[in-house]
Design a protein around this motif. Structure first.
Motif, PDB file in Angstrom:
ATOM      1  N   ASN A  41     -59.123   7.870  -9.234  1.00 23.17           N
ATOM      2  CA  ASN A  41     -60.216   6.951  -9.591  1.00 23.17           C
ATOM      3  C   ASN A  41     -59.725   5.597 -10.102  1.00 23.17           C
ATOM      4  O   ASN A  41     -60.514   4.829 -10.629  1.00 23.17           O
ATOM      5  CB  ASN A  41     -61.164   7.579 -10.615  1.00 23.17           C
ATOM      6  N   LEU A  43     -58.985   2.261  -9.059  1.00 26.82           N
ATOM      7  CA  LEU A  43     -59.152   1.388  -7.895  1.00 26.82           C
ATOM      8  C   LEU A  43     -57.975   0.441  -7.733  1.00 26.82           C
ATOM      9  O   LEU A  43     -57.503  -0.156  -8.700  1.00 26.82           O
ATOM     10  CB  LEU A  43     -60.443   0.591  -8.024  1.00 26.82           C
ATOM     11  N   GLN A  63     -56.535   7.387   2.834  1.00 24.64           N
ATOM     12  CA  GLN A  63     -57.919   7.786   3.123  1.00 24.64           C
ATOM     13  C   GLN A  63     -58.788   7.881   1.872  1.00 24.64           C
ATOM     14  O   GLN A  63     -60.004   7.982   1.972  1.00 24.64           O
ATOM     15  CB  GLN A  63     -57.940   9.139   3.828  1.00 24.64           C
ATOM     16  N   ARG A  64     -58.184   7.852   0.709  1.00 28.45           N
ATOM     17  CA  ARG A  64     -58.935   8.035  -0.528  1.00 28.45           C
ATOM     18  C   ARG A  64     -59.794   6.817  -0.852  1.00 28.45           C
ATOM     19  O   ARG A  64     -59.499   5.700  -0.430  1.00 28.45           O
ATOM     20  CB  ARG A  64     -57.988   8.376  -1.671  1.00 28.45           C
ATOM     21  N   GLU A  65     -60.821   7.041  -1.633  1.00 27.54           N
ATOM     22  CA  GLU A  65     -61.784   5.994  -1.974  1.00 27.54           C
ATOM     23  C   GLU A  65     -61.239   4.953  -2.947  1.00 27.54           C
ATOM     24  O   GLU A  65     -61.841   3.893  -3.108  1.00 27.54           O
ATOM     25  CB  GLU A  65     -63.043   6.624  -2.573  1.00 27.54           C
ATOM     26  N   GLU A  66     -60.115   5.237  -3.589  1.00 30.55           N
ATOM     27  CA  GLU A  66     -59.567   4.313  -4.581  1.00 30.55           C
ATOM     28  C   GLU A  66     -59.036   3.024  -3.954  1.00 30.55           C
ATOM     29  O   GLU A  66     -58.751   2.069  -4.662  1.00 30.55           O
ATOM     30  CB  GLU A  66     -58.442   4.974  -5.384  1.00 30.55           C
ATOM     31  N   ASP A  67     -58.878   2.993  -2.642  1.00 35.46           N
ATOM     32  CA  ASP A  67     -58.375   1.815  -1.947  1.00 35.46           C
ATOM     33  C   ASP A  67     -57.016   1.388  -2.501  1.00 35.46           C
ATOM     34  O   ASP A  67     -56.786   0.248  -2.874  1.00 35.46           O
ATOM     35  CB  ASP A  67     -59.387   0.672  -2.052  1.00 35.46           C
TER      36      ASP A  67
END
Length: 170
Positions: A41, A43, A63-67
């Motif tokens: 989490n 970012l 692929q994770r949402e944290e970019d």
């Protein structure tokens, strides 16, 4: 050009085939790992994927949402070529080893991960060097909690090899 173990150089010569047939890491298994490193989490965290190979672990990070901003460090040219062709978002692929990472400057990294590696003689000292500053000896990573996974791993494993420094125990 970094020196590569001759067994690794020849063993991974067919990097495309290695990438096609080697299974990836379980996506769900990465979450607790990233939690321990305090980058879940987080970012745009900067992550060094050392000995990235063809990017099996790098793909999961990308692929994770944290970019995440990921620096994939790999000495084997064939492995790097396969990884580069994947064009993963947020990933810069560079030539290097644990002892030769010219693209990592100062305190750039929030975490350094090594999913799989071929032993070398100097990597343990280099890992210590990149986690501590030379001038004030203060930890480079948040709250010195990066050590916790290494210290805890020996408690949970039925197959444990102890060393003087728990960071390098199995």
């Amino acid at each position: 050009m970094p020196t590569i173990n001759p067994i690794a150089q020849s063993g991974f010569a067919n990097a495309k085939s290695y990438d096609a047939h080697r299974p990836s890491y379980p996506f769900d298994a990465v979450k607790p790992f990233l939690q321990h490193l305090n980058v879940e989490n987080a970012l745009h965290a900067h992550i060094v994927d050392l000995a990235a190979g063809t990017g099996k672990f790098t793909e999961i990070l990308a692929q994770r949402e944290e970019d995440y901003e990921i620096l994939a460090v790999e000495p084997h040219s064939g492995m790097r070529e396969v990884l580069e062709k994947k064009g993963l978002k947020g990933v810069k692929v560079v030539e290097g080893t644990a002892t030769e990472m010219p693209a990592v400057e100062g305190q750039w990294a929030d975490a350094v991960v090594v999913a799989q590696w071929v032993p070398s003689t100097d990597w343990e000292q280099k890992m210590k060097d990149i986690t501590w500053t030379f001038d004030d000896r203060s930890p480079r990573f948040r709250h010195n909690e990066w050590r916790t996974p290494f210290e805890e791993q020996t408690k949970d494993s039925p197959l444990t090899i102890q060393t003087a420094d728990p960071m390098f125990s199995l």
